[in-house]
Structures are given as C-alpha cells and as structure tokens.
Design a protein around this motif. Structure first.
Motif, PDB file in Angstrom:
ATOM      1  N   PHE A  39     -42.977 -55.791 -21.996  1.00  0.00           N
ATOM      2  CA  PHE A  39     -41.615 -55.403 -21.556  1.00  0.00           C
ATOM      3  C   PHE A  39     -41.758 -54.657 -20.043  1.00  0.00           C
ATOM      4  O   PHE A  39     -42.661 -53.914 -19.954  1.00  0.00           O
ATOM      5  CB  PHE A  39     -41.120 -53.950 -22.542  1.00  0.00           C
ATOM      6  N   LEU A  58     -29.898 -46.971 -35.299  1.00  0.00           N
ATOM      7  CA  LEU A  58     -31.071 -47.522 -35.072  1.00  0.00           C
ATOM      8  C   LEU A  58     -30.638 -48.885 -34.096  1.00  0.00           C
ATOM      9  O   LEU A  58     -31.501 -49.004 -33.096  1.00  0.00           O
ATOM     10  CB  LEU A  58     -31.720 -48.304 -36.299  1.00  0.00           C
ATOM     11  N   LEU A  85     -30.234 -47.613 -30.514  1.00  0.00           N
ATOM     12  CA  LEU A  85     -31.561 -47.314 -29.863  1.00  0.00           C
ATOM     13  C   LEU A  85     -32.026 -48.594 -29.269  1.00  0.00           C
ATOM     14  O   LEU A  85     -32.547 -48.614 -28.105  1.00  0.00           O
ATOM     15  CB  LEU A  85     -32.458 -46.595 -30.871  1.00  0.00           C
ATOM     16  N   VAL A  86     -32.177 -49.707 -30.035  1.00  0.00           N
ATOM     17  CA  VAL A  86     -32.687 -50.971 -29.680  1.00  0.00           C
ATOM     18  C   VAL A  86     -31.717 -51.523 -28.560  1.00  0.00           C
ATOM     19  O   VAL A  86     -32.404 -51.952 -27.317  1.00  0.00           O
ATOM     20  CB  VAL A  86     -32.898 -51.933 -30.789  1.00  0.00           C
ATOM     21  N   PHE A 116     -32.480 -49.848 -25.263  1.00  0.00           N
ATOM     22  CA  PHE A 116     -33.785 -50.158 -24.693  1.00  0.00           C
ATOM     23  C   PHE A 116     -33.678 -51.471 -24.167  1.00  0.00           C
ATOM     24  O   PHE A 116     -34.025 -51.749 -23.024  1.00  0.00           O
ATOM     25  CB  PHE A 116     -34.812 -50.216 -25.862  1.00  0.00           C
ATOM     26  N   TYR A 160     -34.760 -52.581 -20.414  1.00  0.00           N
ATOM     27  CA  TYR A 160     -35.996 -53.439 -20.090  1.00  0.00           C
ATOM     28  C   TYR A 160     -35.914 -54.900 -20.159  1.00  0.00           C
ATOM     29  O   TYR A 160     -34.880 -55.261 -20.832  1.00  0.00           O
ATOM     30  CB  TYR A 160     -37.207 -52.957 -21.213  1.00  0.00           C
TER      31      TYR A 160
END
Lengths: 350, 313
Positions: free
Chosen positions: A3, A335, A338-339, A342, A346
């Motif tokens: 990443f 959940l 959050l991903v 991310f 990234y």
C-alpha cells in the motif's frame, strides 16, 4: 502487494467513500437476508417504504434520528481530538435522568415553559459532562486509558438509573413498574407534527450540528482540539494547552450525549426507564465514523441509521426477517467505512 | 458480622469463584495474547457474544458439548481473522475496528439467534456440562469440592494458563510473539513475517475469547439470551492491564475478581436495606480501580497499537 499513501487524496474519493461503504454493507446484509430465505430487494424496498412511505413512518424516522445526531456529534468531537469517548450510552442515561430529577424541585412546576425547557436541557448536558470528566480525569491524573473506563461506566450509569427509578425517583403512580417520576409538564418539548411523536428536539439537534461545525472550523478551540488529536506533542510545542483543551472537548462531547438523553425524555418518553435507549450511544460511534467525523455529515449518517432501524421494524413484520438486520447493517457499515477511508487514502501497488 | 464470615466459610462460595472466573480467565488470556503481539482487540465483547450464541446453537441443534466449544473457538478465530485483516495489513485504527467487530459480532449473533429461535418467550435450554468429580482428590474436605468438582472447561481454562505461560516464555514461538509486540522490525530481521505472526496470534486469542463466551451458555447457564455478556469482555481488557500482560497474574486477577463477584452475589441475599444495584456495580467499579492502581506500573508492550509496515518507521 503493498500500500502506498496517496500524496493528494482526491476529494471525489473522500465523498464517495461513505456511499461505497454503505452499499457494501447493504450487499453483505442482503446476503444474510437471502440466506434467511427472503428476497433482499423486496426487504430493502419494504425498509424504505416503512421509513418514508407514510406520514407516520417519516415522522418516526426523524424522531429516531434526533438522539442519533446528538450521540453522533458527541463521538465525532471527541474522536477528532483523539479522546476515545465510548461512554455515550451512559452519558445519555444520566442526561435523561437529570431531567425528572430537576423536575422534583417544587419550583419547576411554576416556571414558564421556555425557562423550564432551557434549564432541563442544561442540567441534562451537565450530567453527561460529569460522567465523561471522571474518565478524562483518570487519564490526565493516572494515565488510565479512557476507552475501557468509559465502556465500564456505561454499565455503572445504567445501574445507577435503575437504582434511582426503583428508589428515590420512583413514580408512585406507575403501578409498581420501575419508572421515574414524569418530566414536569412545563419541560415537555412542543410537537413538530400533529398526532406523531416528532418534537422540537430535532431542531435542537440540527442547530447543534451547525454549532459544532462552527466551533470546529472557525474558532481557536476547534483548531486546538484538532491539533491535539493530530499530534499531541507538536501541539504542545506550539503552545496548545493539552489538558485544558481535552477538558473542553470532554465537556462538549459529554454534554452532547447528555443532551441526547434529556431531549429523548422531554420529547418522546416523558419519564425514564432502563430501556430508554436502544444503544443510541454505541450507534453514535458508527454515525461519527460514517460521517468521517464531519458535524454536518453526522446528520446524513444519523438519517441512514434511523431509516434502517425504523424501516427494519416494519419490514420484519411483513417478512420473517429479524429486525436485528438493521443493527447488523449499521455495524457492518462502520467496518466497510474504515476500509473505504483507507482505500481513499492509499493506492494498492503490486 | 458472622454472616460475612459464614459466607467465606461455605464451600458453595469458593466453588462459585472458580466457575465465575472461567470465562474471565479464557477472555483475559485471549486479550493478553493479542496485546502481547501488539494489537488491541476490543472485539472481545462481541466475540464472546458470538461464542456464547454459536456454542449454544451447535448443542441445541444436536451437537455434543465439546463440538459446541470447538465451534465457538472457530467462530471466535473467524472474527479474530477479520479484526486482524483490518488492523494488521491495513493498519486501521485498532480502537474503532475493535468496536466495529464488537457491534457486528453481537448484532450478527442476535440475528442468527432470532432466525434459529423465532418465537420463544423464554429462551430454550440445553443440557450443560456437569461437574466432573476427580476421583480421590474430590474427597479432600473443603478443598476437594472447591477445586476438584468443577466442569471440564474450567480445568481446561486452568491448563490454558500454564500452556500459554509456557509457550510465551519457553518456546521460540513465544519469543517471536513477545518480540512482535515490542519491536516488529526485530522479528522481521529474524526472517519471521510479523504480519502473519500477528494475524495468527490474534486468531488464537480470539478463539479463547469465543470459548470463554461458550462457557457461559454451555456450563454456567444453559441458554442464550441477548446482552448476556454484560461487559465481561471489557472487564477482561481491564484485567490484562491489572495483570501487567502476564498469564499467571491474569489468572490471579480473574480469581480475585470472581471472588468479589461471588461474594457480592451472596451478600445481596443476606444484607438488607442496601439496593442490589450497588452490588451489581461492584465488578465494573473494581475494574476501574484495578486500572487506576496498575496504569502507571504496568509494563505495556512497546509496539501495542502501532501498525507495522515494512520499510516504514
């Protein structure tokens, strides 16, 4: 596979993240509905119909969103300063309990409604503040991590409410049911729609979102709170008084959660029981994250949760799908969010 | 005064201490393992809920009790894998991910439970673990019935304490686990991949949490109902700090805690005029007190809550 941090996370991705997260959560929850033997599309249709399809449904959705906006704000302001306030549930209960407690003073009966309402809201907020200042004090004085202490205090707070409504604050006219004395008539929030439960608390919650946005974006306090969260050491070097900033953040966060309880009891219930909140405090954490800690975004995230909860109730009556599917979807969306955040920050390189 | 002493002299009281301690021992060991490898696992409350539900459901639908425990452990490991996936390779916030796992695992458990048991006013029961009397030893007066007349999972939990202490302090694997929690770069330099080590250890720890939950439905009680975990998971997180991340002290902490819990349960029935809620608050207040006492003295794993990315410091 590795990443790599994007130098400039695109605005578009940041905006799309919550939408993608909610869609992903709905797909997974849809699978669970399908496994249970119902058609997910039909189930979601029924959820939307239950939440928006009628005047009553719409009013229930907005009524449900009101405390969720406030607990969402409570989590968002705390998390921004890296104060892990997971105690929204307990703070909400103490805020709710403070209202009938104040109402037991004889003078409250003779006050005009506006004064009485403002007093009750203030007392509710202060009760919430106090419950959060305890774990913050333990963190500042003894270095105790506030995550666990705020979580544990939730149980203590609900037991305290139970103690009061079966003891000193028990309603003698409730046929032995454990419930508190009623909120004084002068402190009942006016209704926004005739023959529904929708009350003026919604307007207070919306005003709070704007007020918190203004505090965070336009004041020295907001800047300090953000700095304390991003890098406490650098903030301290730059002259930010960390302890005092955290105390102010805790007052705001605990106050908002306490306000949620006060408003719920003054607008909907009229008295306190130990099932006042179907975990509004914990849902607030999800809502804050879905909103990416943005106070205006909290309104949208709270609406999403409210639609799921209200809609799932009516959907589960039509299909034999447990209404817990709403809790599953909301938790999943935390959940997936959050991903999604991310992935917005990234890029994946092979 | 003699009432207070009478309780302490009763066999039933001390028997209950070990019984109450068992889920706390398993849960605390689980948290300890995760934190020793460098990852906070706030998913415990939900993982215990899921273990309690799926263990019960397995037995309810015809499996035997040990199959129930095994399925609960596998279910715990499954949620542990999810937590590990998000926090280790992706390096997401361990606080928020853990809470998300708790919310997801518990609401998922309630959903599955309601699907399996749609309309029951009182939760259906299973035949739970019976106390397993150890021959000869159980005949020792007082100590016998207290220590050697427990259910099999209680003995298992005690064995796990010794096993975990041995693995952590006496095996290369344990050394690698502890090192990953202190300095993952050093692990990587040894040719061990800290990412996989962390994932595997978190799964093992979460399996213990799942078993702790299943103990509640398969030995302590005989049915599942929502919110039955009642913050036991959070108490385990506090106990790990109290234990200063050492398995033997975790056992001590869990026993101490269970002692107060068993004592307050019995006091409730004999002391009049004190509201029962004050007794029920005791476990939570004690956990907070334990945290205050140990917060400064505890030796925190240095890399706790720091995600590892190769080539980044």
């Amino acid at each position: 596979m590795r990443f790599e941090r994007r130098d400039h996370p695109s605005r578009l991705l940041t905006v799309l993240a919550p939408i993608g997260a909610i869609l992903a959560a709905l797909v997974v929850a849809g699978l669970l509905i399908a496994i249970a033997g119902a058609n997910p599309i039909r189930a979601y249709g029924l959820i939307l119909k239950g939440a928006f399809g009628s005047r009553l449904g719409l009013s229930e959705t907005l009524t449900r969103a009101t405390p969720l906006i406030l607990t969402g704000l409570a989590a968002a302001v705390a998390f921004r300063a890296r104060l892990w306030n997971i105690g929204g549930e307990g703070q909400l209960y103490l805020g709710a309990l403070a209202v009938p407690a104040l109402g037991m003073l004889p003078i409250m009966a003779s006050l005009p409604a506006p004064i009485s309402i403002v007093l009750c809201l203030a007392v509710g907020a202060i009760a919430g503040m106090i419950l959060l200042l305890i774990p913050l004090g333990l963190r500042l004085r003894f270095g105790v991590d506030e995550v666990v202490t705020t979580l544990l205090l939730n149980f203590v707070a609900v037991l305290f409410v139970s103690l009061m409504i079966e003891g000193a604050m028990k309603d003698p006219l409730a046929f032995g049911w454990p419930q508190s004395v009623p909120v004084p008539d002068s402190a009942i929030l006016p209704k926004l729609m005739e023959r529904t439960r929708l009350h003026a608390g919604l307007l207070i919650a919306l005003a709070m979102s704007i007020a918190v946005w203004w505090l965070q974006a336009r004041t020295v306090f907001g800047m300090r709170a953000r700095a304390a969260g991003l890098n406490p050491r650098a903030a301290a070097f730059a002259g930010v008084p960390l302890g005092r900033t955290l105390i102010a953040v805790a007052c705001l966060s605990g106050g908002l959660a306490g306000l949620a309880g006060a408003i719920e009891v003054m607008g909907v219930k009229g008295y306190v029981t130990t099932d006042l909140s179907p975990s509004y405090g914990y849902s607030g954490i999800v809502i804050a994250m879905l909103a990416n800690l943005n106070p205006i975004g909290v309104i949208g995230a709270a609406l999403f949760s409210a639609v799921m909860f209200v809609g799932a109730d009516s959907m589960s009556r039509a299909l034999s799908i447990p209404s817990y599917i709403a809790d599953v979807t909301v938790a999943l969306s935390l959940l997936t969010m959050l991903v999604a955040i991310f992935l917005a920050q990234y890029r994946i390189r092979r | 005064m003699s009432v207070f002493l009478d309780i302490l002299a009763s066999v039933g009281m001390w028997e209950a201490v070990l019984r109450i301690a068992t889920p706390l021992i398993l849960g605390t060991l689980g948290v300890l393992l995760c934190e020793r490898v460098g990852v906070l696992n706030l998913g415990i409350e939900g993982i215990m809920t899921f273990g309690a539900m799926i263990g019960w459901l397995t037995v309810y639908s015809g499996g035997d009790l040990w199959t129930g425990m095994l399925v609960a452990a596998l279910g715990g490991a499954m949620f542990g894998f999810l937590h590990a996936l998000l926090t280790v390779p992706l390096g997401l916030s361990q606080h928020v991910t853990g809470l998300g796992i708790t919310l997801f695992a518990s609401s998922f458990s309630y959903y599955v439970f309601r699907l399996a048991v749609p309309t029951a006013s009182s939760p259906p029961t299973v035949e739970p673990f019976r106390p397993l009397e150890i021959p000869l030893l159980a005949d020792i007066p007082f100590l016998g019935p207290v220590l050697f007349n427990q259910t099999a999972p209680t003995y298992l939990a005690l064995v796990m304490v010794a096993l975990l202490a041995w693995v952590l302090y006496r095996t290369p694997l344990g050394l690698a686990i502890r090192m990953a929690g202190e300095n993952p770069h050093a692990v990587d330099a040894q040719g061990i991949d800290p990412i996989w080590l962390r994932i595997g250890t978190i799964m093992a720890g979460s399996a213990l949490m799942g078993m702790g939950g299943a103990f509640l439905t398969l030995a302590a009680f005989n049915s599942f109902f929502p919110t039955m975990i009642q913050g036991r998971g959070w108490i385990c997180v506090a106990l790990v700090v109290f234990a200063s991340w050492r398995p033997a002290r975790a056992l001590l902490g869990a026993l101490l805690f269970a002692f107060f819990d068993a004592y307050q349960l019995r006091l409730q029935t004999v002391v009049e005029g004190v509201p029962y809620q004050l007794f029920l608050m005791l476990p939570y207040v004690l956990s907070i007190v334990a945290l205050i006492l140990m917060a400064r003295r505890a030796r925190v794993p240095q890399a706790l809550m720091q995600p590892y990315r190769r080539g980044e410091r």
